[in-house]
Scaffold this active site. Sequence first.
Site, PDB file in Angstrom:
ATOM      1  CE1 TYR A   1      -3.625  -2.376   0.186  1.00 47.70           C
ATOM      2  CE2 TYR A   1      -3.576  -2.279   2.574  1.00 47.70           C
ATOM      3  CZ  TYR A   1      -4.112  -2.780   1.406  1.00 47.70           C
ATOM      4  OH  TYR A   1      -5.150  -3.675   1.466  1.00 47.70           O
ATOM      5  N   GLY A   2       0.650   2.145  -0.916  1.00 42.62           N
ATOM      6  CA  GLY A   2       1.489   3.329  -1.024  1.00 42.62           C
ATOM      7  C   GLY A   2       2.523   3.216  -2.110  1.00 42.62           C
ATOM      8  N   GLY A   3       2.772   1.989  -2.608  1.00 43.05           N
ATOM      9  CA  GLY A   3       3.683   1.809  -3.723  1.00 43.05           C
ATOM     10  C   GLY A   3       5.055   1.311  -3.342  1.00 43.05           C
ATOM     11  CB  THR A   4       7.792   0.172  -5.593  1.00 46.14           C
ATOM     12  OG1 THR A   4       7.012  -0.844  -6.223  1.00 46.14           O
ATOM     13  CG2 THR A   4       9.220  -0.308  -5.469  1.00 46.14           C
TER      14      THR A   4
ATOM     15  CG  HIS B   1      29.526  31.622   3.596  1.00 48.62           C
ATOM     16  ND1 HIS B   1      30.404  30.870   2.858  1.00 48.62           N
ATOM     17  CD2 HIS B   1      30.152  31.898   4.781  1.00 48.62           C
ATOM     18  CE1 HIS B   1      31.513  30.690   3.555  1.00 48.62           C
ATOM     19  NE2 HIS B   1      31.377  31.307   4.729  1.00 48.62           N
TER      20      HIS B   1
END
Length: 461
Positions: A41-44, A445
């Site tokens: 769920y949510g992808g690779t 900086h």
Amino acid sequence: MDALHADLLVIGFGKGGKTLAAAMGRAGKRVVMVEQDAMLYGGTCINIACVPTKALIHRASMRPDDVDPGTWYAASVASTASMTSTMRDKNFRMLDTLDTVTVVTGTASFLDEKRVEVVAGTDRLEISADTIVINTGAEPVIPDVPGLRGSAHLVTNADLVRSADMPRRVAVIGGGYQGIEFAAMLSRYGIPVTVLESGDRILRREDVDVARAAETILREDGITFVTGARVTEVVDGDAAATVHYETRDGTRGTVEAEAVLVGTGRAARTAGLRLQAAGVRTDERGAIEVDEYLRTSRPHIFAVGDVNGGPQFTYISLDDYRIVAGQIMGTGEGKRSTADRVAVPYTLFMTPPLARVGMTEKEAHALGRSVRVAAKDVAALMAMPRASIVGDVRGMMKFVVDAETDEILGAALLSVDAQELINTVALAMRAGVTAGGLRDAMWTHPSSTEAFNEVLATVVR
């Protein structure tokens, strides 16, 4: 067989598909999301790729001197698993809490161009939809090497990020981006890693000087490289596998490894979808053919993410969402397309990271461009004290510039903060900011961006 109808059916819970499903659901459209594995769920990306690998890379540098590497490795995997579990749950709830969205766990395959069958054990569900989005991603390509596929020591990226057992020795087949990133990550935990690359050098898409600089850093971190090496056989033993290889000059050698990782690329995950039943065409690599609006050979079926054969990055999948949303929801008047993608950056998360955007020097010359090249080692950059502050002055920065127009054609940044710096360069390229403009800009900086002031003031050839 139960049946239901949706305005939108999404097959696969990856970035592009889940974002589209959520947007359509919030707009009151009936949406069904099908994912074959609840652990994805949510992808690779958040489960077995981008997020866990970068978390493990980060945690490797945090190990206290008095903590055993194996113990720290196990703790790192456990911490990463907890994080991805939380993200997975949030992704599920993002859709499940929408009244108009239904999440179905099972394996999908087409019955025809409008209907899909989803199977989970003995359960069957038929889903028909006006619009279908295929978002099934990609899977590792396993070379046809005797003994490799059946080896008990063969591991994938998913196996490595989920197992708390630290392998004592690792062999990586392939010196491309995936193989090198995992090799770099594992070596940071003190694991001996050998990379077997069939080409004459690693990272063959990079310029020679950039690839050599990266290899120098990786060797310093303890990685062994064997180039021009063709893997001929993998033989399992009781505790490890023996990887046999032969180099171009006929020399034969072996590598002993508890884990053999294949890093030879990923291919579109389309097996089992029965695309032919829907009339959806694929190319010679098995990826789904799409036009610039991501429509397949059936205009109501779209393919987003890795499955359509494009660049395999999560942010590309997110941009795929924007394109498809334009087509089916009218956002942006439906004008956005893949043709709009300019200066797409990427990062290899070794330490320090290697990030690139645009052309290499070799590519620019091949196109007949008249170029100027500005390059400098990070250690020689007086205007970049941040590298010294964080304790890593390794690497180099390189810009390829059009000699006539001062246009930035490309950049390779191998340095601290490169994963962030490259986005600034990419934005400058898209906005038409010249090399001189980037060189003369005011940067905070101490920061890494101020290195641009010095690097771009030096044309080496």
